[in-house]
Design an enzyme around this catalytic site. Structure first.
Site, PDB file in Angstrom:
ATOM      1  N   ARG A  73      25.345  74.464 149.585  1.00  0.00           N
ATOM      2  CA  ARG A  73      25.358  73.187 150.303  1.00  0.00           C
ATOM      3  C   ARG A  73      24.939  73.332 151.765  1.00  0.00           C
ATOM      4  O   ARG A  73      24.540  72.358 152.409  1.00  0.00           O
ATOM      5  CB  ARG A  73      26.753  72.570 150.236  1.00  0.00           C
ATOM      6  CG  ARG A  73      27.161  72.146 148.826  1.00  0.00           C
ATOM      7  CD  ARG A  73      28.574  71.581 148.817  1.00  0.00           C
ATOM      8  NE  ARG A  73      29.577  72.620 149.051  1.00  0.00           N
ATOM      9  CZ  ARG A  73      30.233  72.800 150.184  1.00  0.00           C
ATOM     10  NH1 ARG A  73      29.978  72.019 151.232  1.00  0.00           N
ATOM     11  NH2 ARG A  73      31.127  73.767 150.303  1.00  0.00           N
ATOM     12  N   LYS A 182      34.922  84.182 135.953  1.00  0.00           N
ATOM     13  CA  LYS A 182      36.197  83.685 135.470  1.00  0.00           C
ATOM     14  C   LYS A 182      36.785  82.723 136.514  1.00  0.00           C
ATOM     15  O   LYS A 182      36.361  82.759 137.682  1.00  0.00           O
ATOM     16  CB  LYS A 182      37.162  84.833 135.192  1.00  0.00           C
ATOM     17  CG  LYS A 182      37.730  85.497 136.448  1.00  0.00           C
ATOM     18  CD  LYS A 182      38.807  86.465 136.085  1.00  0.00           C
ATOM     19  CE  LYS A 182      39.493  87.007 137.326  1.00  0.00           C
ATOM     20  NZ  LYS A 182      40.330  86.048 138.020  1.00  0.00           N
ATOM     21  N   HIS A 212      35.252  91.474 135.600  1.00  0.00           N
ATOM     22  CA  HIS A 212      34.781  92.655 136.339  1.00  0.00           C
ATOM     23  C   HIS A 212      35.568  93.916 135.996  1.00  0.00           C
ATOM     24  O   HIS A 212      35.087  95.026 136.250  1.00  0.00           O
ATOM     25  CB  HIS A 212      34.780  92.392 137.847  1.00  0.00           C
ATOM     26  CG  HIS A 212      36.126  92.324 138.488  1.00  0.00           C
ATOM     27  ND1 HIS A 212      36.822  91.152 138.633  1.00  0.00           N
ATOM     28  CD2 HIS A 212      36.895  93.302 139.021  1.00  0.00           C
ATOM     29  CE1 HIS A 212      37.963  91.416 139.239  1.00  0.00           C
ATOM     30  NE2 HIS A 212      38.041  92.707 139.495  1.00  0.00           N
ATOM     31  N   LYS A 216      34.485  98.431 135.486  1.00  0.00           N
ATOM     32  CA  LYS A 216      35.074  99.533 136.241  1.00  0.00           C
ATOM     33  C   LYS A 216      34.830 100.863 135.527  1.00  0.00           C
ATOM     34  O   LYS A 216      34.869 100.937 134.303  1.00  0.00           O
ATOM     35  CB  LYS A 216      36.572  99.298 136.457  1.00  0.00           C
ATOM     36  CG  LYS A 216      36.880  98.166 137.439  1.00  0.00           C
ATOM     37  CD  LYS A 216      38.355  98.002 137.650  1.00  0.00           C
ATOM     38  CE  LYS A 216      38.661  96.946 138.695  1.00  0.00           C
ATOM     39  NZ  LYS A 216      38.227  97.346 140.048  1.00  0.00           N
ATOM     40  N   GLU A 250      49.338  94.539 142.972  1.00  0.00           N
ATOM     41  CA  GLU A 250      48.602  94.251 144.202  1.00  0.00           C
ATOM     42  C   GLU A 250      49.594  94.133 145.347  1.00  0.00           C
ATOM     43  O   GLU A 250      50.630  93.471 145.207  1.00  0.00           O
ATOM     44  CB  GLU A 250      47.805  92.953 144.064  1.00  0.00           C
ATOM     45  CG  GLU A 250      46.774  92.968 142.947  1.00  0.00           C
ATOM     46  CD  GLU A 250      46.051  91.640 142.815  1.00  0.00           C
ATOM     47  OE1 GLU A 250      46.196  90.787 143.710  1.00  0.00           O
ATOM     48  OE2 GLU A 250      45.349  91.449 141.806  1.00  0.00           O
ATOM     49  N   ASP A 269      45.072  84.182 136.260  1.00  0.00           N
ATOM     50  CA  ASP A 269      44.193  84.899 137.162  1.00  0.00           C
ATOM     51  C   ASP A 269      43.919  86.323 136.692  1.00  0.00           C
ATOM     52  O   ASP A 269      42.804  86.837 136.859  1.00  0.00           O
ATOM     53  CB  ASP A 269      44.814  84.933 138.566  1.00  0.00           C
ATOM     54  CG  ASP A 269      43.836  85.404 139.631  1.00  0.00           C
ATOM     55  OD1 ASP A 269      42.664  84.994 139.578  1.00  0.00           O
ATOM     56  OD2 ASP A 269      44.247  86.181 140.505  1.00  0.00           O
ATOM     57  N   HIS A 274      41.758  90.084 132.559  1.00  0.00           N
ATOM     58  CA  HIS A 274      41.680  91.508 132.877  1.00  0.00           C
ATOM     59  C   HIS A 274      42.598  92.360 132.002  1.00  0.00           C
ATOM     60  O   HIS A 274      42.173  93.356 131.410  1.00  0.00           O
ATOM     61  CB  HIS A 274      42.046  91.745 134.342  1.00  0.00           C
ATOM     62  CG  HIS A 274      41.165  91.052 135.317  1.00  0.00           C
ATOM     63  ND1 HIS A 274      39.847  90.769 135.065  1.00  0.00           N
ATOM     64  CD2 HIS A 274      41.411  90.569 136.571  1.00  0.00           C
ATOM     65  CE1 HIS A 274      39.308  90.163 136.127  1.00  0.00           C
ATOM     66  NE2 HIS A 274      40.245  90.030 137.033  1.00  0.00           N
ATOM     67  N   LYS A 374      51.689  90.118 142.720  1.00  0.00           N
ATOM     68  CA  LYS A 374      51.225  90.207 144.101  1.00  0.00           C
ATOM     69  C   LYS A 374      52.400  90.536 145.016  1.00  0.00           C
ATOM     70  O   LYS A 374      53.558  90.297 144.679  1.00  0.00           O
ATOM     71  CB  LYS A 374      50.566  88.895 144.534  1.00  0.00           C
ATOM     72  CG  LYS A 374      49.215  88.660 143.868  1.00  0.00           C
ATOM     73  CD  LYS A 374      48.501  87.468 144.471  1.00  0.00           C
ATOM     74  CE  LYS A 374      47.081  87.349 143.935  1.00  0.00           C
ATOM     75  NZ  LYS A 374      46.224  88.481 144.339  1.00  0.00           N
TER      76      LYS A 374
END
Length: 523
Positions: A73, A182, A212, A216, A250, A269, A274, A374
């Site tokens: 944009r 995703k 992803h 790996k 994480e 997520d 994953h 997290k």
């Protein structure tokens, strides 16, 4: 030697390395192509795609004739966009400082188009620009469309590409491929609907759904470790494995993704995509051949064998958590509800722990324990296969006080490698046995840094190899298992358990595994 007879062994030995190098070179080369990035100014493009393209160019893995066209944009010209990507690459690339000749050559092939991704006139302009790039850069009409956008734009972009006639290559025999980030769908019904919308314009063999983690290095090494070594296969089953733990931890919070994350949560997520893909690589049957169809067939079979969850089992086998204020690395951090973009009354989970089963011959009644969160104490992703204890120990209990069960640990990140934990005698005059580690580390074994996941994924997509991408039946199998969990959580309306930032999740996650007289691994 008579014409047409078998070559002598000496000549074959000389020829074989050349043939292998030739075959390897042929496999490495991608055809000419324009990489079209929708979401050209987004975080993913800055942090992952631009550095990946540079590192592929640095390794001489991009085709001789290629171009990159970003669409967004923002009102930018080509040079402004090149400057933007250069700054991002210099910040996030694993190879810095940038080598000027490599970057300059890449930048000369980078272009930008401003437009509204939801409006058809943008795609008319896109067609004109692609034709021009084909003429000037020799990209042969091949297109790789990369959708690095919010999921709400996936269907409109696909529909507009089809309406503008851009869902096929720019000339006869050229390809048009679609890479989609995703999350692919919100639940089973939305994933199925998105598949149907895509298939109107793009056949399945031209659709590359990104996860992803499949790109790996250690995820791929899971296949090598299992299927290139006869040592493990006889014990990789319910007769010898006690349980399997998978952790994706994480230490960071949601950063600038607060608004997006609050609508998604930890389960959507990370777990649905994953972690289930890592589970599939760990538990799948040996493929007949190492090609995309055979490998994805076995991944899909494993996902379809996941034991379905009912509201009753969801209540018993899952734990949701949400981090509050705490300490990470000696620094105070805010709670989730105080993060920018997050609803101050949010019930979104930032931690998930699950016990699940795979109902097939190999894994009957072997529990898989998954946890992701997290603001945990450290960043760490691993798969730990813990074996059953020896059926009989001839040693006195005092001799084995330091002995733990044999375990294979596949470390995905950081410090990629494999650890084998087994019992050994402690040096000395007395008989004492304790657990020791045998470590394989990528960095110290091969003396080279493996490519980032997005480098490998972009290269595979350019080559048209879908092995590292989720097939439609894999996506629907994952959502088929995951959707009842999400529905049960929503129906129950129970808030997630709180935990302070800096610990390994809420106490209820410990209770989930400890009721089986097992414990989460200390990381």
């Amino acid at each position: 030697m008579i014409e047409g007879t078998t070559r002598p062994r000496e000549e074959t030995a000389t020829l074989l390395p050349n043939l292998l190098r030739e075959a390897d070179y042929t496999a490495r080369v991608a055809p000419p192509c324009v990489i079209v990035i929708f979401g050209a100014m987004g975080d993913l493009t800055h942090r992952k795609l631009a550095p990946a393209l540079y590192n592929l160019a640095l390794a001489n893995l991009l085709p001789a004739e290629y171009a990159v066209l970003g669409i967004g944009r923002h009102e930018l010209d080509d040079q402004q966009y090149r400057n933007e990507l250069r700054a991002a690459t210099a910040t996030f690339s694993r190879n810095t400082p940038l080598e000027a000749p490599i970057w300059d050559n890449l930048a000369s092939r980078v272009f930008y188009l401003a437009g509204d991704l939801g409006e058809l006139p943008t795609y008319d302009q896109l067609r004109i620009r692609l034709d021009e790039i084909d003429r000037t850069c020799g990209t042969a009409g091949n297109r790789l469309y990369y959708l690095a956008t919010p999921p709400s734009l996936f269907a409109p972009i696909v529909r507009n590409l089809g309406a503008a006639g851009l869902n096929v290559g720019g000339k006869v025999g050229a390809f048009a491929r679609l890479c989609i980030e995703k999350p692919f769908g919100w639940n089973l019904s939305s994933a199925r609907a998105l598949n149907q919308q895509i298939w109107v314009y793009f056949p399945e063999d031209q659709v590359f759904r990104i996860d992803h983690y499949l790109g790996k290095e250690t995820a791929l090494n899971t296949l090598a470790f299992r299927f290139a070594n006869r040592l493990w296969e006889p014990v990789w089953n319910d007769r010898h494995v006690d349980h399997i733990q998978m952790t994706v931890a994480e230490s960071i919070g949601v950063d600038s993704r607060g608004k997006f994350y609050d609508a998604v949560g930890a389960f959507r997520d990370v777990v649905e995509n994953h972690m289930l893909q890592l589970l599939a690589l760990t538990g799948m049957e040996p493929p007949v051949t190492f090609d995309s169809s055979a490998v994805r067939d076995e991944r899909a079979k494993l996902l379809k064998a996941l034991r379905p969850m009912t509201p009753q089992t969801v209540a018993r086998e899952t734990v949701r958590g949400q981090y509050g204020p705490g300490w990470i690395g000696g620094e105070p951090v805010p709670g989730y509800r105080s993060e920018p973009g997050v609803d101050p009354h949010s019930l979104t989970e930032t931690f998930v722990a699950i016990r699940l089963f795979v109902d097939n011959w190999r894994w009957a009644d072997v529990p898989f324990y998954l946890r992701h969160g997290k603001r945990l104490p450290r960043r760490h992703t691993e798969i730990a296969i813990q074996f059953k204890p020896a059926p009989h120990l001839p040693f006195a209990p005092t001799m084995t006080e330091g002995l733990a069960p044999d375990t294979i640990v596949l470390r995905i990140q950081p410090d990629e490698g494999i650890t084998l934990q087994f019992g050994a005698k402690v040096p000395g005059t007395r008989m004492a046995i304790r657990t020791v580690n045998m470590d394989f580390l990528y960095g110290t074994t091969f003396f080279t840094e493996p490519p980032e996941a997005y480098e490998r994924l972009l290269l595979y997509a350019l080559r048209g190899d879908p092995m590292l991408f989720r097939r439609a039946d894999e996506v629907e199998a994952s959502w088929g298992w995951a959707t009842p969990i999400l529905d049960a959580w929503q129906e129950a309306g129970k808030p997630p358990y709180p935990y302070p930032a800096g610990i390994w999740g809420p106490p209820e996650a410990n209770a989930l595994i400890e009721r089986d007289e097992r414990h989460w691994r200390r990381l």
